[in-house]
Design a protein around this motif. Sequence first.
Motif, short mmCIF file in Angstrom:
data_model
loop_
_atom_site.label_atom_id
_atom_site.label_comp_id
_atom_site.label_asym_id
_atom_site.label_seq_id
_atom_site.Cartn_x
_atom_site.Cartn_y
_atom_site.Cartn_z
N GLY A 57 1.08 -1.45 -0.07
CA GLY A 57 -0.23 0.03 -0.14
C GLY A 57 0.86 1.38 0.11
N THR A 58 0.93 2.60 -1.07
CA THR A 58 1.42 3.38 -0.87
C THR A 58 1.14 4.26 0.70
OG1 THR A 58 -0.64 4.92 -1.84
CG2 THR A 58 0.44 3.48 -3.60
N ASP A 59 0.76 4.25 1.16
CA ASP A 59 0.46 5.28 2.24
C ASP A 59 0.77 4.96 3.59
OD1 ASP A 59 -0.41 7.02 0.58
OD2 ASP A 59 -2.44 7.18 0.71
N THR A 60 0.83 2.72 3.54
CA THR A 60 0.64 2.45 4.93
C THR A 60 2.29 2.75 5.96
OG1 THR A 60 -0.51 0.07 3.62
CG2 THR A 60 0.76 0.18 5.55
N GLN A 61 2.87 3.01 5.28
CA GLN A 61 4.94 3.08 5.71
C GLN A 61 4.57 4.38 6.69
OE1 GLN A 61 7.62 1.14 6.68
NE2 GLN A 61 7.59 2.96 8.16
N LEU A 131 -11.84 -2.78 -1.90
CA LEU A 131 -11.27 -3.23 -1.78
C LEU A 131 -9.70 -3.20 -0.96
CD1 LEU A 131 -11.99 -4.60 1.81
CD2 LEU A 131 -11.56 -6.62 0.95
N PHE A 132 -9.11 -3.88 -2.22
CA PHE A 132 -7.80 -3.89 -1.91
C PHE A 132 -6.91 -2.42 -2.95
CE2 PHE A 132 -8.63 -8.07 -1.48
CZ PHE A 132 -7.77 -8.27 -1.04
N ALA A 138 -5.38 4.86 0.02
CA ALA A 138 -6.72 5.42 -0.13
C ALA A 138 -7.05 5.78 1.54
CB ALA A 138 -7.37 6.39 -0.75
N VAL A 139 -5.88 5.74 2.55
CA VAL A 139 -7.08 4.88 3.58
C VAL A 139 -8.19 6.00 4.46
CG1 VAL A 139 -6.09 4.72 6.32
CG2 VAL A 139 -4.60 4.19 4.81
N ILE A 353 0.26 -2.43 -4.13
CA ILE A 353 -0.33 -4.10 -3.15
C ILE A 353 0.26 -5.46 -3.83
CG2 ILE A 353 -2.01 -2.24 -2.66
CD1 ILE A 353 -3.52 -4.35 -4.70
N TYR A 354 1.55 -4.85 -4.47
CA TYR A 354 1.96 -6.46 -4.72
C TYR A 354 3.29 -6.23 -5.33
CZ TYR A 354 3.37 -10.77 -8.20
OH TYR A 354 3.82 -11.47 -8.36
#
Length: 360
Positions: A57-61, A131-132, A138-139, A353-354
């Motif tokens: 995910g682009t924003d997870t970190q 979902l994914f 975009a949390v 996400i991959y």
Amino acid sequence: MFYYLIVIVFCILFYYFGIFKNKYKIDNNYTMIFFIIFLFFSLFLFYMSVYRSLSVGTDTQSYYNYFWNKSYLILFETAIISIYKIIEHSNDFTYFFIICFVIVYGFSLFALKKNMYNFWISYSLFILSFLFFLSYNAVRQSMAISIIFFAMQFIIGNKTSNQSYIKYICLVYIATLFHVSAWIALVFVLLNKIKINKKVYLYSILFITFGYFTEYLKELIYPIISSIEFYNEKYSYNPDFFFEVNKEKGFIQFIPILIQYLFLILFVLKNFAEKLSKKELFVTNYYFIFLFLYSFSGIESIDRIQLYFIPSIIFFYDMLLFKQKNNSLLGISIIVFWVVYFTIRILQGTNGIYPFELRV
């Protein structure tokens, strides 16, 4: 890819169970079996979401870093700050993932149950389109959008009242506590009041194509978007990224848009001779605007606005299959398209996400 293959298999399974429910009377025992399978699959999705690596995910970190450096106190809306404060007591960022998943998945399931003709078909499309690609990236917006998705039950029916509009506005306000851009959802109350001429649907593909492959329309929209005070303040440090074209998109990326547009035209040609219900009018306009916004594709601000129209995918194909329940070829075409589209986007690493990895 192993985890996503499991997701694809279950989505196809649920989709075809929904197709059979559209056509035939299903024994309650089969429904119970699929409900149990659904519960186990939901736990699997929960496991993927909560225990995914920070690299997924682009924003997870970034959200993880906000937790430790406390910058969320000045960056985010009230609801997001409250979530961070709740998990502060445990000192474990895993709870952030848990709360986000429960909000997105929970509100979306209630939305599917309340708003859709067929829960199982719409559930499959929710997984493949929403979902994914949304909740892993975009949390904050994904939580706001899922609340609005749920709220739409109050504005899409034939029997709407002042009380239902008040409920909708209240839920939109709650959504803005997760992401202030959710105020845009107020315009959705107009979608079942405007009937667009059939010729507009038929010929707008020319406008979309022109806008997608050229810069002219994007240059026209720049002063409009950049005049919005909230976005100006938030992205004052890098306005070029947000307001100007920053993503190159070619013909290959345009093919899925064209295919989706053909599905829309199929519905328009077959159903516009008759009077549409308020829900059908809402869904058709909602999905049309989603596709129309591709005219300005590549501008980050427009792409962010378009996210609020992603639930139209679920609404539209659920409605299309309900109206054409005896068309087996259509049913196959829709699931093949969305599975292929989902797979290609995964393999391309869309939204980061991959490859999918779990936290150690």
